[in-house]
Design a protein around this motif. Structure first.
Motif, PDB file in Angstrom:
ATOM      1  N   LEU A   1       2.297  -5.190  -0.772  1.00 58.71           N
ATOM      2  CA  LEU A   1       3.630  -4.381  -0.814  1.00 58.71           C
ATOM      3  C   LEU A   1       3.452  -2.892  -0.684  1.00 58.71           C
ATOM      4  CD1 LEU A   1       6.517  -4.259  -0.936  1.00 58.71           C
ATOM      5  CD2 LEU A   1       6.501  -4.305  -3.243  1.00 58.71           C
ATOM      6  N   MET A   2       2.460  -2.358  -1.614  1.00 58.44           N
ATOM      7  CA  MET A   2       2.262  -0.931  -1.734  1.00 58.44           C
ATOM      8  C   MET A   2       1.729  -0.508  -0.173  1.00 58.44           C
ATOM      9  SD  MET A   2      -0.902   1.051  -3.505  1.00 58.44           S
ATOM     10  CE  MET A   2      -2.042   0.499  -2.266  1.00 58.44           C
ATOM     11  N   ASP A   3       1.012  -1.167   0.318  1.00 57.46           N
ATOM     12  CA  ASP A   3       0.394  -0.742   1.669  1.00 57.46           C
ATOM     13  C   ASP A   3       1.568  -0.848   2.816  1.00 57.46           C
ATOM     14  OD1 ASP A   3      -2.138  -0.637   0.850  1.00 57.46           O
ATOM     15  OD2 ASP A   3      -2.699  -2.707   1.569  1.00 57.46           O
ATOM     16  N   LYS A   4       2.531  -1.602   2.559  1.00 56.89           N
ATOM     17  CA  LYS A   4       3.549  -1.735   3.575  1.00 56.89           C
ATOM     18  C   LYS A   4       4.516  -0.384   3.372  1.00 56.89           C
ATOM     19  CE  LYS A   4       4.257  -6.775   4.620  1.00 56.89           C
ATOM     20  NZ  LYS A   4       5.170  -7.873   4.552  1.00 56.89           N
ATOM     21  N   LEU A   5       4.725  -0.297   2.072  1.00 57.94           N
ATOM     22  CA  LEU A   5       5.581   0.766   1.588  1.00 57.94           C
ATOM     23  C   LEU A   5       4.845   2.204   2.009  1.00 57.94           C
ATOM     24  CD1 LEU A   5       7.304  -0.330  -1.464  1.00 57.94           C
ATOM     25  CD2 LEU A   5       8.075  -0.715   0.817  1.00 57.94           C
TER      26      LEU A   5
ATOM     27  N   PHE B   1       8.342   7.496  -5.212  1.00 60.18           N
ATOM     28  CA  PHE B   1       7.183   7.673  -4.677  1.00 60.18           C
ATOM     29  C   PHE B   1       6.217   7.660  -6.026  1.00 60.18           C
ATOM     30  CE2 PHE B   1      10.049   9.867  -1.779  1.00 60.18           C
ATOM     31  CZ  PHE B   1       9.625   9.380  -0.589  1.00 60.18           C
ATOM     32  N   THR B   2       6.570   8.000  -7.354  1.00 61.73           N
ATOM     33  CA  THR B   2       5.880   7.834  -8.287  1.00 61.73           C
ATOM     34  C   THR B   2       5.566   6.398  -8.524  1.00 61.73           C
ATOM     35  OG1 THR B   2       7.096   9.646  -9.237  1.00 61.73           O
ATOM     36  CG2 THR B   2       5.546   8.435 -10.700  1.00 61.73           C
ATOM     37  N   VAL B   3       6.497   5.510  -8.202  1.00 65.95           N
ATOM     38  CA  VAL B   3       6.108   4.005  -8.311  1.00 65.95           C
ATOM     39  C   VAL B   3       4.997   3.569  -7.573  1.00 65.95           C
ATOM     40  CG1 VAL B   3       7.271   1.850  -8.207  1.00 65.95           C
ATOM     41  CG2 VAL B   3       8.582   3.546  -9.375  1.00 65.95           C
ATOM     42  N   LEU B   4       5.243   4.106  -6.275  1.00 69.72           N
ATOM     43  CA  LEU B   4       4.130   3.718  -5.354  1.00 69.72           C
ATOM     44  C   LEU B   4       2.890   4.085  -5.798  1.00 69.72           C
ATOM     45  CD1 LEU B   4       5.401   4.570  -1.489  1.00 69.72           C
ATOM     46  CD2 LEU B   4       5.439   2.430  -2.783  1.00 69.72           C
ATOM     47  N   ARG B   5       2.682   5.333  -6.298  1.00 69.53           N
ATOM     48  CA  ARG B   5       1.450   5.668  -6.914  1.00 69.53           C
ATOM     49  C   ARG B   5       0.909   4.467  -8.091  1.00 69.53           C
ATOM     50  NH1 ARG B   5       3.426  10.741  -5.706  1.00 69.53           N
ATOM     51  NH2 ARG B   5       4.218  11.142  -7.769  1.00 69.53           N
ATOM     52  N   GLN B   6       2.107   4.196  -8.929  1.00 66.08           N
ATOM     53  CA  GLN B   6       1.883   3.428  -9.944  1.00 66.08           C
ATOM     54  C   GLN B   6       1.173   2.050  -9.474  1.00 66.08           C
ATOM     55  OE1 GLN B   6       1.459   4.363 -12.869  1.00 66.08           O
ATOM     56  NE2 GLN B   6       2.183   2.925 -14.061  1.00 66.08           N
ATOM     57  N   PHE B   7       1.588   1.454  -8.492  1.00 64.26           N
ATOM     58  CA  PHE B   7       1.145   0.185  -7.855  1.00 64.26           C
ATOM     59  C   PHE B   7      -0.513   0.359  -7.471  1.00 64.26           C
ATOM     60  CE2 PHE B   7       5.308  -0.693  -5.698  1.00 64.26           C
ATOM     61  CZ  PHE B   7       5.411  -2.087  -6.240  1.00 64.26           C
ATOM     62  N   GLN B   8      -1.000   1.506  -7.110  1.00 64.15           N
ATOM     63  CA  GLN B   8      -2.390   1.756  -6.850  1.00 64.15           C
ATOM     64  C   GLN B   8      -3.172   1.840  -8.065  1.00 64.15           C
ATOM     65  OE1 GLN B   8      -3.103   5.481  -4.019  1.00 64.15           O
ATOM     66  NE2 GLN B   8      -5.082   4.558  -3.992  1.00 64.15           N
ATOM     67  N   TYR B   9      -2.310   2.717  -8.968  1.00 62.82           N
ATOM     68  CA  TYR B   9      -3.102   3.070 -10.443  1.00 62.82           C
ATOM     69  C   TYR B   9      -3.209   1.651 -11.069  1.00 62.82           C
ATOM     70  CZ  TYR B   9      -3.700   4.634 -15.012  1.00 62.82           C
ATOM     71  OH  TYR B   9      -4.295   4.710 -16.322  1.00 62.82           O
ATOM     72  N   LEU B  10      -2.390   0.587 -11.167  1.00 61.72           N
ATOM     73  CA  LEU B  10      -2.913  -0.520 -11.825  1.00 61.72           C
ATOM     74  C   LEU B  10      -3.379  -1.402 -11.004  1.00 61.72           C
ATOM     75  CD1 LEU B  10       0.928  -0.910 -13.432  1.00 61.72           C
ATOM     76  CD2 LEU B  10      -1.126  -0.100 -14.487  1.00 61.72           C
ATOM     77  N   GLY B  11      -3.633  -1.455  -9.753  1.00 59.31           N
ATOM     78  CA  GLY B  11      -4.001  -2.271  -8.717  1.00 59.31           C
ATOM     79  C   GLY B  11      -3.271  -3.528  -8.570  1.00 59.31           C
ATOM     80  N   VAL B  12      -1.878  -3.525  -8.514  1.00 59.10           N
ATOM     81  CA  VAL B  12      -0.990  -4.746  -8.370  1.00 59.10           C
ATOM     82  C   VAL B  12      -0.210  -4.689  -7.247  1.00 59.10           C
ATOM     83  CG1 VAL B  12      -1.065  -5.313 -10.773  1.00 59.10           C
ATOM     84  CG2 VAL B  12       0.743  -3.649  -9.913  1.00 59.10           C
ATOM     85  N   HIS B  13       0.213  -5.580  -6.594  1.00 56.86           N
ATOM     86  CA  HIS B  13       1.005  -5.951  -5.517  1.00 56.86           C
ATOM     87  C   HIS B  13       0.780  -5.010  -4.516  1.00 56.86           C
ATOM     88  CE1 HIS B  13       3.596  -8.338  -8.193  1.00 56.86           C
ATOM     89  NE2 HIS B  13       3.568  -7.336  -8.760  1.00 56.86           N
TER      90      HIS B  13
END
Length: 238
Positions: free
Chosen positions: A150-154, A135-147
């Motif tokens: 995939l983030m939305d699906k997960l 779940f921390t990795v999911l937040r990192q996607f958003q923080y970095l604005g990448v992928h």
């Protein structure tokens, strides 16, 4: 394997695992192709290959635990442990064993996937939190604005399975950090009764939570690895 040890027929089909396993196998093929072509001098793809194989094995182990937790749950008929026969009491404790093994494995698989995605996508989540979770990795996607696709699906899957995951997380935390979950349940029951007669937890409801947690793991792995396969194809197509 566990089915055979109990004299049960082996699993006939992958069922809920099918999509996730196929997606992971497709990524394995991509990684092995890169390795065989000599494009992995630092063994990065080899590492991801090993981690992917580990996730396939972990998902297989989770499925076995979920199946056996349900198998023994179906053999528990009484609502009070004091009223159980010796065999039913044995079946109850076998259910508890595989139920606990199952919910621990649900979060273990998610965190292993988080570790792989963090490394594969070079998210560097460890800079924000040394011991990070899926779940921390999911937040990192958003923080970095990448992928973000995939983030939305997960995130959609996380919300879809939010309630059973919340229940499983509660018992996981009790089991790991405090005391055995069944003892905690006994304590809660004693606080609510005067005659000392302890009613069992709703075994079928908890089994349903575990099965939904397993499906969430399957759906999440499938979504992640389908995305990874497309990314690898686009990055290295000739």
């Amino acid at each position: 394997m566990l089915r055979i040890l109990l004299g049960l027929p082996p699993r006939a089909e992958l069922a809920e695992m099918q999509g996730a396993v196929e997606a992971m196998q497709h990524v394995l093929s991509q990684l092995q192709k890169r390795i065989s072509e000599g494009h992995d001098p630092e063994h990065i793809w080899r590492k991801h290959e090993i981690w992917t194989k580990g996730l396939i094995e972990s998902l297989d182990e989770l499925e076995q635990s979920v199946f056996l937790a349900g198998h023994f749950a179906d053999r528990v008929r009484n609502s009070y442990q004091d009223e159980m026969s010796q065999q039913e009491n044995t079946d109850y404790h076998r259910h508890v064993y595989f139920y606990k093994d199952g919910f621990i494995r649900v979060f273990s698989i998610l965190d292993k996937l988080g570790t792989l995605m963090n490394d594969l996508f070079e998210l560097h989540t460890e800079r924000a939190k040394a011991h990070f979770s899926f779940f921390t990795v999911l937040r990192q996607f958003q923080y970095l604005g990448v992928h973000l696709a995939l983030m939305d699906k997960l995130n959609t899957l996380k919300e879809q399975y939010n309630e059973p995951l919340r229940h499983l997380r509660k018992w996981r935390n009790i089991e790991i950090h405090y005391m055995n979950m069944e003892m905690q349940d006994d304590l809660n029951q004693r606080d609510q009764t005067l005659d000392g007669k302890i009613k069992l937890e709703d075994i079928q409801q908890r089994q349903n939570d575990l099965e939904l947690g397993y499906r969430m793991a399957c759906d999440t792995l499938q979504a992640a690895f389908e995305y990874i396969e497309i990314m690898l194809r686009n990055k290295y197509q000739r």
